[in-house]
Design an enzyme around this catalytic site. Structure first.
Site, PDB file in Angstrom:
ATOM      1  N   LYS A 264       8.306 -16.933  -4.267  1.00 10.87           N
ATOM      2  CA  LYS A 264       6.970 -15.693  -3.611  1.00 10.87           C
ATOM      3  C   LYS A 264       6.853 -15.971  -2.387  1.00 10.87           C
ATOM      4  O   LYS A 264       7.378 -16.818  -1.720  1.00 10.87           O
ATOM      5  CB  LYS A 264       5.770 -16.485  -4.323  1.00 10.87           C
ATOM      6  CG  LYS A 264       4.286 -15.534  -4.404  1.00 10.87           C
ATOM      7  CD  LYS A 264       4.770 -14.672  -5.593  1.00 10.87           C
ATOM      8  CE  LYS A 264       3.655 -13.412  -5.875  1.00 10.87           C
ATOM      9  NZ  LYS A 264       3.487 -13.159  -6.763  1.00 10.87           N
TER      10      LYS A 264
ATOM     11  N   ASP B 127       2.814  -7.837  -5.251  1.00 14.95           N
ATOM     12  CA  ASP B 127       1.825  -8.604  -5.374  1.00 14.95           C
ATOM     13  C   ASP B 127       0.619  -7.873  -4.951  1.00 14.95           C
ATOM     14  O   ASP B 127       0.379  -6.510  -4.836  1.00 14.95           O
ATOM     15  CB  ASP B 127       1.937 -10.038  -5.133  1.00 14.95           C
ATOM     16  CG  ASP B 127       1.314 -11.414  -6.326  1.00 14.95           C
ATOM     17  OD1 ASP B 127       1.655 -11.425  -6.791  1.00 14.95           O
ATOM     18  OD2 ASP B 127       0.055 -11.266  -5.478  1.00 14.95           O
TER      19      ASP B 127
HETATM   20  P1  NDP Z   1      -3.466  -5.313  -6.385  1.00 13.20           P
HETATM   21  O1  NDP Z   1      -3.377  -5.353  -4.461  1.00 13.20           O
HETATM   22  O2  NDP Z   1      -3.434  -3.805  -6.532  1.00 13.20           O
HETATM   23  O3  NDP Z   1      -5.405  -5.817  -6.487  1.00 13.20           O
HETATM   24  C1  NDP Z   1      -6.070  -6.674  -5.849  1.00 13.20           C
HETATM   25  C2  NDP Z   1      -7.059  -6.325  -6.587  1.00 13.20           C
HETATM   26  O4  NDP Z   1      -8.228  -7.012  -6.826  1.00 13.20           O
HETATM   27  C3  NDP Z   1      -8.094  -5.103  -5.994  1.00 13.20           C
HETATM   28  O5  NDP Z   1      -9.107  -4.945  -6.275  1.00 13.20           O
HETATM   29  C4  NDP Z   1      -8.948  -6.692  -4.649  1.00 13.20           C
HETATM   30  O6  NDP Z   1     -10.262  -5.733  -3.960  1.00 13.20           O
HETATM   31  C5  NDP Z   1      -9.163  -7.637  -5.869  1.00 13.20           C
HETATM   32  N1  NDP Z   1      -8.943  -8.691  -5.052  1.00 13.20           N
HETATM   33  C6  NDP Z   1      -7.993  -9.265  -4.292  1.00 13.20           C
HETATM   34  N2  NDP Z   1      -8.298 -10.205  -3.748  1.00 13.20           N
HETATM   35  C7  NDP Z   1      -9.618 -10.641  -3.839  1.00 13.20           C
HETATM   36  C8  NDP Z   1     -10.679 -11.325  -3.924  1.00 13.20           C
HETATM   37  N3  NDP Z   1     -10.206 -12.671  -3.020  1.00 13.20           N
HETATM   38  N4  NDP Z   1     -11.902 -11.379  -4.275  1.00 13.20           N
HETATM   39  C9  NDP Z   1     -11.953 -10.189  -5.034  1.00 13.20           C
HETATM   40  N5  NDP Z   1     -11.509  -9.105  -5.330  1.00 13.20           N
HETATM   41  C10 NDP Z   1     -10.008  -9.901  -5.064  1.00 13.20           C
HETATM   42  O7  NDP Z   1      -2.949  -6.096  -6.595  1.00 13.20           O
HETATM   43  P2  NDP Z   1      -2.050  -6.756  -8.231  1.00 13.20           P
HETATM   44  O8  NDP Z   1      -3.473  -5.636  -8.869  1.00 13.20           O
HETATM   45  O9  NDP Z   1      -0.864  -5.961  -8.034  1.00 13.20           O
HETATM   46  O10 NDP Z   1      -2.565  -8.258  -7.893  1.00 13.20           O
HETATM   47  C11 NDP Z   1      -3.621  -8.727  -9.064  1.00 13.20           C
HETATM   48  C12 NDP Z   1      -3.601  -9.964  -9.210  1.00 13.20           C
HETATM   49  O11 NDP Z   1      -2.465  -9.861 -10.239  1.00 13.20           O
HETATM   50  C13 NDP Z   1      -3.223 -10.871  -8.716  1.00 13.20           C
HETATM   51  O12 NDP Z   1      -3.397 -12.113  -9.118  1.00 13.20           O
HETATM   52  C14 NDP Z   1      -1.335 -10.663  -8.518  1.00 13.20           C
HETATM   53  O13 NDP Z   1      -1.003 -12.404  -8.375  1.00 13.20           O
HETATM   54  C15 NDP Z   1      -1.209 -10.646 -10.226  1.00 13.20           C
HETATM   55  N6  NDP Z   1       0.191 -10.712 -10.447  1.00 13.20           N
HETATM   56  C16 NDP Z   1       0.510  -8.787  -9.878  1.00 13.20           C
HETATM   57  C17 NDP Z   1       1.190  -8.370 -10.742  1.00 13.20           C
HETATM   58  C18 NDP Z   1       2.282  -7.208 -10.159  1.00 13.20           C
HETATM   59  O14 NDP Z   1       3.032  -6.247 -10.717  1.00 13.20           O
HETATM   60  N7  NDP Z   1       1.645  -6.756  -8.777  1.00 13.20           N
HETATM   61  C19 NDP Z   1       2.718  -9.247 -10.966  1.00 13.20           C
HETATM   62  C20 NDP Z   1       1.407 -10.490 -12.230  1.00 13.20           C
HETATM   63  C21 NDP Z   1       0.223 -10.652 -11.248  1.00 13.20           C
HETATM   64  P3  NDP Z   1     -10.415  -4.404  -2.903  1.00 13.20           P
HETATM   65  O15 NDP Z   1      -9.529  -2.781  -3.842  1.00 13.20           O
HETATM   66  O16 NDP Z   1     -11.319  -4.400  -2.447  1.00 13.20           O
HETATM   67  O17 NDP Z   1      -8.976  -5.602  -1.922  1.00 13.20           O
HETATM   68  O1  2IT Z   2       3.646 -12.470 -10.108  1.00 10.70           O
HETATM   69  C1  2IT Z   2       4.097 -11.745 -10.045  1.00 10.70           C
HETATM   70  O2  2IT Z   2       4.677 -11.515 -11.231  1.00 10.70           O
HETATM   71  C2  2IT Z   2       4.819 -10.747  -9.671  1.00 10.70           C
HETATM   72  N1  2IT Z   2       3.813 -10.874  -8.586  1.00 10.70           N
HETATM   73  C3  2IT Z   2       5.914  -9.345 -10.249  1.00 10.70           C
HETATM   74  C4  2IT Z   2       6.426 -10.004  -9.480  1.00 10.70           C
HETATM   75  C5  2IT Z   2       8.286  -9.259  -9.613  1.00 10.70           C
HETATM   76  O3  2IT Z   2       8.989  -9.477  -9.104  1.00 10.70           O
HETATM   77  O4  2IT Z   2       8.380  -8.115 -10.090  1.00 10.70           O
END
Ligand code: NDP
Ligand code: 2IT
Length: 451
Positions: free
Chosen positions: A126, A166
């Site tokens: 990460k 992420d």
């Molecule tokens: P994004 O940046 O696309 O979206 C994050 C969302 O969560 C936004 O709506 C953001 O609000 C909100 N957010 C972020 N931090 C906070 C906080 N501290 N308090 C309240 N709201 C918060 O990220 P992702 O959707 O990609 O990721 C979301 C989660 O999923 C994370 O935990 C990530 O690690 C996990 N994840 C992501 C993957 C991926 O493929 N992208 C894969 C597996 C897991 P705002 O719009 O105001 O910024």
């Molecule tokens: O938490 C996760 O699994 C991710 N942010 C995606 C990692 C990846 O390599 O696609």
């Protein structure tokens, strides 16, 4: 004293404040795998746990860039290369002001077990930066990404370490990072996943995590003898890549997602979230969810300033299935109690470790089907691996092919987790099932590869 207690005491002594979330992630795993360690001495003999909880290396670097007013800005960049027993280091990059070494160690540690559980040949890593993309112009994002890659490129490669997105890192950022890598190395490598489709990205990578979480939930409900999601009210937190695509898939299968949230507040729309509007607000205009109620007067917007301490109002909306998809520790014990009181049947972690340990314990004690992140959100990294395969063979898979492989992968993970839990005497406990199955595969590879 049990193995679990000895190990936990050791890590407790070492964990400062910055390592709190890392320690939280480790503790859960250590408790889950204790029966395995006790029943098979080879894991202790080869020091697997001691070796697994220490990253292979933590790379920390300075990122200097110029904002649009020609002010010099300095951020910190990181890449935590945790474990490559099963394949090259693989995992996302997070750009958020809260990023520090402890958060990335928690995410990297979870990633090892998630990637192992996926059954694919990928190790765990990460990275990211304390850079805050909010309010930055496109050029500022580009300049930051270029400066970040100036240093990161030394440590990554298509057979070494393949970062992805992420929080705060999506297709736009991956595009700029890729462009800079290509410029520095003159090499057109599949060194990042989540690339835009036109230059090597996989169809469905943006949708994969959210869709995968819903596929996992459908399978878990089937295995646990519960009613399907069709026609059911669902609550979702977050309004980013994972949340929006979970909402999209829920709508496609006939469920009714009624909430979403961002870092400023939450929306409750009892008629079902307007997905098109949500995409415009978050993907195109990158603005606050408060805008939603300007055109949907019947929906409710609650700003964070009105939240009660330690209660997230998303989890107080009655639902059949809940999907925390924003960030770590966003669903605490009081929220779990609200879900239980309101008759919730399943909780699926789309985000990484969104539920506190107390919340998980409470949900499990009330027999709520609980799908932990490392199993339920593995769809994102699985499709990242499909992107690596496509890049390596210079092929492009159709949307249908990626979707069917994703669905199959999520169903396989779910079944493996459920069977492992049963084998180890904790039937229905998907947390223990995921931790044991994920640990076992990577541990066996570490033993076979020697120290
Ligand atoms: P994004 O940046 O696309 O979206 C994050 C969302 O969560 C936004 O709506 C953001 O609000 C909100 N957010 C972020 N931090 C906070 C906080 N501290 N308090 C309240 N709201 C918060 O990220 P992702 O959707 O990609 O990721 C979301 C989660 O999923 C994370 O935990 C990530 O690690 C996990 N994840 C992501 C993957 C991926 O493929 N992208 C894969 C597996 C897991 P705002 O719009 O105001 O910024
Ligand atoms: O938490 C996760 O699994 C991710 N942010 C995606 C990692 C990846 O390599 O696609």
């Amino acid at each position: 004293m049990s193995i679990a207690e000895i190990e936990i005491q050791k890590f407790e002594r070492e964990s400062g404040d910055v390592n709190k979330v890392f320690y939280q992630a480790m503790e859960e795993v250590i408790y889950s795998i204790a029966p395995l360690l006790e029943s098979d001495p080879k894991y202790s003999k080869y020091g697997i746990l001691e070796r697994l909880v220490v990253p292979d290396r933590v790379i920390k670097f300075k990122v200097v860039w110029l904002d649009d007013n020609q002010n010099i800005k300095v951020n910190t960049g990181y890449r935590v290369q945790f474990n490559n027993a099963l394949g090259p280091y693989k995992g996302g990059l997070r750009f958020h002001p809260s990023v520090n070494e402890g958060i990335l160690k928690f995410l990297g540690f979870e990633q090892i077990l998630k990637n192992s559980l996926s059954g694919l040949p990928i190790g765990g890593a990460k990275g990211g930066s304390d850079f805050d993309p909010k309010g930055k112009s496109d050029f500022e994002i580009m300049k930051f990404c270029s400066a970040f890659m100036t240093e990161l490129h030394k440590y990554i490669g298509p057979r070494i370490d393949i970062p992805a997105g992420d929080i705060g890192v999506g297709g736009r950022e991956i595009g700029y990072l890729f462009g800079e890598y290509k410029k520095i190395t003159s090499s057109y490598d599949g060194v990042l996943t989540g690339k835009p489709y036109i230059f090597g990205g996989s169809l469905m990578r943006p949708e994969a995590t959210g869709y995968g979480a819903v596929y996992f939930t459908e399978k878990m409900l089937e295995l646990e003898g519960k009613e399907s999601l069709v026609g059911k009210i669902c609550t979702v937190s977050g309004a980013g890549n994972v949340a929006i695509h979970a909402i999209e898939k829920l709508q496609q299968i006939g469920a009714i997602p009624v909430t979403c949230s961002d870092s400023q507040g939450m929306i409750y729309d009892s008629r079902g979230i307007d997905l098109e509007l949500l995409k415009v607000l978050k993907f195109e205009r990158r603005t606050s969810l408060s805008e939603y109620v300007k055109t949907h007067l019947e929906a409710q917007y609650t700003p964070c300033s009105e939240y009660q301490t330690n209660i997230h109002p998303v989890w107080d909306i009655p639902c059949y299935a809940a999907f925390p998809c924003a960030t770590q520790n966003e669903l605490c014990e009081a929220d779990a109690q609200n879900l239980i009181t309101n008759g919730c049947v399943s909780v699926t972690e789309g985000a990484n470790m969104p539920s506190t340990p107390e919340a998980v314990a409470l949900l499990q004690s009330h027999k709520i089907c609980f799908a932990p992140a490392k199993a339920a959100n593995a769809g994102g990294v699985a499709v990242s691996e499909f992107e690596m395969s496509q890049n390596a063979s210079m092929q492009k898979w159709s949307f249908e092919k990626v979707d069917s492989k994703l669905k199959e992968t999520m169903q396989q993970i779910c079944t493996r987790v459920a069977l492992t839990a049963k084998d180890y005497g904790v039937e229905g406990n998907y947390v223990d099932g995921a931790n044991i199955a994920g640990f076992k595969r990577v541990a066996d590879a570490m033993i076979a590869e020697g120290i």
